[in-house]
Enzyme design. Structure first.
Site, PDB file in Angstrom:
ATOM      1  CG  ASP A  18      -2.029  -1.141   1.211  1.00 42.92           C
ATOM      2  OD1 ASP A  18      -2.034  -1.904   0.269  1.00 42.92           O
ATOM      3  OD2 ASP A  18      -2.972  -1.308   2.030  1.00 42.92           O
ATOM      4  CG  ASP A  56      -6.434  -0.077   1.087  1.00 43.60           C
ATOM      5  OD1 ASP A  56      -7.021  -1.035   1.488  1.00 43.60           O
ATOM      6  OD2 ASP A  56      -6.801   0.994   1.933  1.00 43.60           O
ATOM      7  CG  HIS A  58     -11.196   0.958   0.245  1.00 40.22           C
ATOM      8  ND1 HIS A  58     -11.223  -0.337   0.545  1.00 40.22           N
ATOM      9  CD2 HIS A  58     -10.303   1.638   0.856  1.00 40.22           C
ATOM     10  CE1 HIS A  58     -10.326  -0.330   1.645  1.00 40.22           C
ATOM     11  NE2 HIS A  58      -9.695   0.559   1.946  1.00 40.22           N
ATOM     12  CG  HIS A  62     -14.855   0.140   1.525  1.00 39.78           C
ATOM     13  ND1 HIS A  62     -13.948  -0.128   2.550  1.00 39.78           N
ATOM     14  CD2 HIS A  62     -15.074  -1.045   1.000  1.00 39.78           C
ATOM     15  CE1 HIS A  62     -13.683  -1.231   2.847  1.00 39.78           C
ATOM     16  NE2 HIS A  62     -14.356  -2.030   1.498  1.00 39.78           N
ATOM     17  CG  HIS A  91      -8.400   5.241   2.860  1.00 38.56           C
ATOM     18  ND1 HIS A  91      -9.368   4.926   3.816  1.00 38.56           N
ATOM     19  CD2 HIS A  91      -7.823   4.055   2.753  1.00 38.56           C
ATOM     20  CE1 HIS A  91      -9.679   3.614   4.111  1.00 38.56           C
ATOM     21  NE2 HIS A  91      -8.511   3.203   3.537  1.00 38.56           N
ATOM     22  CE  LYS A 116      -3.914  -4.389   1.214  1.00 34.76           C
ATOM     23  NZ  LYS A 116      -4.471  -3.354   2.111  1.00 34.76           N
ATOM     24  CB  CYS A 161      -2.104  -2.990   5.241  1.00 34.58           C
ATOM     25  SG  CYS A 161      -3.601  -2.450   5.090  1.00 34.58           S
TER      26      CYS A 161
HETATM   27  C1  VGL Z   1      -4.536   0.869   5.732  1.00 29.49           C
HETATM   28  C2  VGL Z   1      -6.062   1.612   7.079  1.00 29.49           C
HETATM   29  C3  VGL Z   1      -7.145   1.543   6.164  1.00 29.49           C
HETATM   30  C4  VGL Z   1      -3.123   0.265   5.521  1.00 29.49           C
HETATM   31  C5  VGL Z   1      -5.751   0.624   4.887  1.00 29.49           C
HETATM   32  O1  VGL Z   1      -2.998   0.226   4.543  1.00 29.49           O
HETATM   33  O2  VGL Z   1      -2.650   0.158   6.580  1.00 29.49           O
HETATM   34  N1  VGL Z   1      -4.857   1.257   6.862  1.00 29.49           N
HETATM   35  N2  VGL Z   1      -6.814   1.104   4.987  1.00 29.49           N
HETATM   36 ZN    ZN Z   2      -8.230   1.014   3.308  1.00 28.99          ZN
END
Ligand code: VGL
Ligand code: ZN
Length: 214
Positions: A18, A56, A58, A62, A91, A116, A161
């Protein structure tokens, strides 16, 4: 003292989690100097023949977005069908600038990008399983078919993550090493300390100043 990690091209994979604009300075969920991970990750990629990036990814509205739930604020926790879920600012919405890889990340060496969190009702911190802990992303099968037995993880965020991915890697039977110098944490309500404990319990090897070698 730096520790050397000898990379075996036949069995090791690098997974960079990510490294996207929304987690970097100026982004919706930015944390301290997140873009500092880019240079060490670009350098690490050169040591591996198997390189995977995650994104990430979404849809709008979401289930992990606070804005989706009337009367809820970001960073609160709610119960969803599969258990507790932290609510986040919107995000990494599919196709937006925030969801794109940080522009200095060298994406050319990667052979696979795992997206994901694309199901509206389930969040996905881990690169292996969504937050219901049972819906697979397909990454285990990809790694096994390429003969990978150890994953080396880096990216964002250490306590969400990256940690979830490392723990699931162990659950899937891979050895797992987290390159802490190439990670940054969100650290929400003690989440970094909790993640560090869970990583140790899961048998994940974490080191701050690993020197990669062939
Ligand atoms: C993440 C919060 C929400 C991450 C992703 O990549 O750690 N954290 N979505
Ligand atoms: Zn996320």
């Amino acid at each position: 003292m730096s520790r050397a990690l000898r990379i075996d091209l036949a069995r090791d994979a690098l997974i960079a989690i990510d490294v996207q604009n929304d987690f970097c300075p100026g982004g919706a969920l930015a944390v301290n100097d997140d873009d500092a991970v880019v240079a060490p990750i670009n350098a690490a990629m050169r040591f591996f023949s198997c390189v995977v990036l995650t994104q990430d990814w979404h849809p709008p509205r979401h289930g992990s977005f606070a804005s989706t739930h009337a009367g809820r604020a970001a960073y609160e926790s709610i119960e969803l069908g599969y258990g507790p879920q932290t609510l986040w600012p919107d995000h990494c919405v599919q196709g937006t600038h925030g969801a794109a890889f940080q522009s200095a990340l060298d994406t050319a060496p990667a052979q696979l990008v795992v997206r994901k969190g694309f199901r509206r009702a389930i969040d996905s911190y881990s690169a292996f399983f969504e937050n219901d802990r049972e819906t697979p992303t397909g990454l285990s099968g990809y790694l096994r078919e390429r003969g990978v037995t150890r994953v080396v993880l880096c990216g964002l965020a250490t306590d969400f993550c990256v940690a979830y991915s490392a723990i699931d890697a162990r659950r899937e039977g891979f050895e797992a090493v987290v390159l802490l110098d190439a990670c940054r944490a969100i650290d929400l309500g003690g989440s970094l300390a909790a993640a560090t404990r869970r990583l140790a319990e899961a048998g994940v090897d974490c080191a701050r100043d690993i020197v990669l070698q062939h």
